[in-house]
Enzyme design. Structure first.
Site, PDB file in Angstrom:
ATOM      1  N   GLY A 145       0.677  -1.241   0.045  1.00  0.00           N
ATOM      2  CA  GLY A 145      -0.087  -0.012   0.165  1.00  0.00           C
ATOM      3  C   GLY A 145       0.969   1.328  -0.243  1.00  0.00           C
ATOM      4  O   GLY A 145       1.879   1.356  -0.749  1.00  0.00           O
ATOM      5  N   ILE A 173       2.575   2.867   2.757  1.00  0.00           N
ATOM      6  CA  ILE A 173       3.751   2.368   3.430  1.00  0.00           C
ATOM      7  C   ILE A 173       4.641   1.821   2.582  1.00  0.00           C
ATOM      8  O   ILE A 173       5.805   1.989   3.068  1.00  0.00           O
ATOM      9  CB  ILE A 173       3.150   2.886   4.682  1.00  0.00           C
ATOM     10  CG1 ILE A 173       2.149   3.889   5.492  1.00  0.00           C
ATOM     11  CG2 ILE A 173       4.400   2.310   5.119  1.00  0.00           C
ATOM     12  CD1 ILE A 173       1.592   3.051   6.754  1.00  0.00           C
ATOM     13  N   ARG A 197       1.223  -4.839  12.094  1.00  0.00           N
ATOM     14  CA  ARG A 197       0.272  -5.204  13.094  1.00  0.00           C
ATOM     15  C   ARG A 197       0.280  -6.121  14.035  1.00  0.00           C
ATOM     16  O   ARG A 197       1.334  -6.709  13.568  1.00  0.00           O
ATOM     17  CB  ARG A 197      -1.247  -5.039  13.361  1.00  0.00           C
ATOM     18  CG  ARG A 197      -2.417  -4.282  12.799  1.00  0.00           C
ATOM     19  CD  ARG A 197      -2.907  -3.151  14.183  1.00  0.00           C
ATOM     20  NE  ARG A 197      -3.681  -2.143  13.949  1.00  0.00           N
ATOM     21  CZ  ARG A 197      -2.841  -1.065  13.760  1.00  0.00           C
ATOM     22  NH1 ARG A 197      -1.600  -0.123  13.426  1.00  0.00           N
ATOM     23  NH2 ARG A 197      -3.651   0.938  13.492  1.00  0.00           N
ATOM     24  N   GLU A 207      -0.510  -6.137  22.423  1.00  0.00           N
ATOM     25  CA  GLU A 207       0.932  -5.221  22.994  1.00  0.00           C
ATOM     26  C   GLU A 207      -0.224  -4.272  24.320  1.00  0.00           C
ATOM     27  O   GLU A 207      -1.556  -4.605  23.738  1.00  0.00           O
ATOM     28  CB  GLU A 207       1.257  -4.268  21.681  1.00  0.00           C
ATOM     29  CG  GLU A 207      -0.010  -3.617  21.140  1.00  0.00           C
ATOM     30  CD  GLU A 207       0.903  -2.889  19.372  1.00  0.00           C
ATOM     31  OE1 GLU A 207       1.378  -3.707  18.914  1.00  0.00           O
ATOM     32  OE2 GLU A 207       0.338  -2.094  20.149  1.00  0.00           O
ATOM     33  N   HIS A 217       5.336   0.355  19.354  1.00  0.00           N
ATOM     34  CA  HIS A 217       4.392   1.330  18.766  1.00  0.00           C
ATOM     35  C   HIS A 217       4.785   2.706  18.386  1.00  0.00           C
ATOM     36  O   HIS A 217       3.765   3.398  18.606  1.00  0.00           O
ATOM     37  CB  HIS A 217       2.847   0.538  18.525  1.00  0.00           C
ATOM     38  CG  HIS A 217       1.901   0.416  17.995  1.00  0.00           C
ATOM     39  ND1 HIS A 217       0.728  -0.327  17.878  1.00  0.00           N
ATOM     40  CD2 HIS A 217       1.882   1.736  17.179  1.00  0.00           C
ATOM     41  CE1 HIS A 217       0.242  -0.192  17.106  1.00  0.00           C
ATOM     42  NE2 HIS A 217       0.776   0.894  15.985  1.00  0.00           N
TER      43      HIS A 217
HETATM   44  C1  GLV Z   1      -0.700   3.680  13.539  1.00  0.00           C
HETATM   45  O1  GLV Z   1      -0.682   1.557  13.972  1.00  0.00           O
HETATM   46  C2  GLV Z   1      -2.233   3.333  12.885  1.00  0.00           C
HETATM   47  O2  GLV Z   1      -2.670   2.120  12.211  1.00  0.00           O
HETATM   48  O3  GLV Z   1      -2.052   4.215  12.539  1.00  0.00           O
END
Ligand code: GLV
Length: 324
Positions: free
Chosen positions: A154, A156, A238, A267, A285
């Site tokens: 995607g 990112i 995730r 977490e 995170h």
């Molecule tokens: C962080 O983990 C997000 O989904 O923005």
């Protein structure tokens, strides 16, 4: 006047903006409420800014038929039962785009820290174990020129691929639900491969796919066994996508060289086995955590909430079909 609840402490400026439109219930003192408490706290509120990944499920929605908008301050929204929201006409929004580059920076940094054993080196030094130079002290694996594997291409994933291809001369391979159009593959020379080929060929594998029932433990013992023993695995997506226990075992046995993890199943608890292996870089995170990006995420979540409750088009809806 409509009311909105903000689940966690956020920027005072964001609260002030919301207060121009709504009666705002903030979480003063950032109190950690038990998971079931949110349904009761939402009573009488038309909107919620979900700032800490709180779970929004059918039971909570049924207890709050007045709720019209659920605005997540995150790009991932696996904490929200979107079909349940859609079925009840509740708009869900997230915060895409504003965090893409910052998160890609972090993913690349974590992958590099993992490949070059930066956290291990720091611990070694702080522990007073550094007494002399050795030819093989903390030798890792090269990033430049290596094969970068991306699972989940995607926004990112593409950002990380761009960094690898254009900045570090990496050979990019990827697997995704759908293949990118040729004009997006070409500038980074990205090659679409099967998941199996990705696992077998990547020197550095980075996970950037959304979490769902389908991606639960997408990387488990069988997948790890396909990877090169010299490879690294980085997860900024995730927790739950990786089977943490199987990963700790692979790291311990040396069937995988190293891992970098920003997210964990369950977490903020971390699987205890991961805490005992040295060849894993662990971060809490924080992939989107720059001041500017967190501010942009809060602003976008607020923009969505204001638009959704004042009859305008929310900028980044997840279920636009509820907007009539
Ligand atoms: C962080 O983990 C997000 O989904 O923005």
């Amino acid at each position: 006047m409509q009311s909105v609840l903000v689940t966690r402490e956020i920027f005072p400026e964001t609260l002030q903006r919301l207060a121009q439109h709504f009666q705002v219930t903030p979480n003063e003192g950032d109190v950690q409420h038990p998971p079931g408490a949110l349904a009761g706290q939402l009573a009488g509120h038309e909107g919620v800014l979900v700032a800490g990944g709180e779970r929004i499920d059918a039971a909570l929605l049924d207890a709050n038929p007045q709720l019209k908008a659920v605005c997540n301050m995150a790009v991932g929204y696996n904490n929200i039962d979107v079909p349940a929201c859609t079925a009840r006409g509740v708009l869900v929004t997230n915060t895409p785009d504003v965090l893409t580059e910052t998160t890609a920076d972090f993913g690349f940094a974590l992958m590099m820290a993992t490949a070059r054993r930066i956290a291990e080196g720091e611990h070694y030094l702080r522990d007073g174990r550094w007494t002399r130079w050795s030819y093989n002290l903390l030798t890792g694996s090269d990033v430049h020129g290596a094969t970068l594997g991306i699972l989940g291409m995607g926004r990112i994933g593409q950002g990380i691929a761009r960094r690898g291809a254009l900045g570090f001369g990496m050979n990019v391979i990827y697997h995704n639900r759908s293949r990118l159009p040729a004009e997006q593959e070409a500038p980074i020379n990205a090659r679409y491969v099967s998941k199996e080929e990705l696992l077998r060929e990547a020197d550095h594998l980075v996970l950037v796919l959304p979490y769902s029932a389908a991606s639960h433990h997408a990387i488990g013992a069988a997948e790890l066994a396909l990877m090169k023993p010299t490879a690294t695995l980085t997860n900024i997506a995730r927790g739950g996508i990786v089977d943490d226990e199987a990963l700790a075992e692979a790291l311990k046995r040396g069937t995988l060289a190293a891992a970098g993890l920003d997210v964990f199943e369950g977490e903020p608890n971390v699987h205890p086995a991961l805490l005992t292996v040295p060849n894993v870089v662990l971060t809490p995170h924080i992939a989107s955590a720059t001041v500017r990006t967190r501010r942009a995420m809060a602003d976008l979540a607020a923009d969505n909430l204001i638009a959704a409750l004042t009859g305008q088009r929310a900028p980044t809806p997840v279920n636009p079909e509820v907007i009539r």
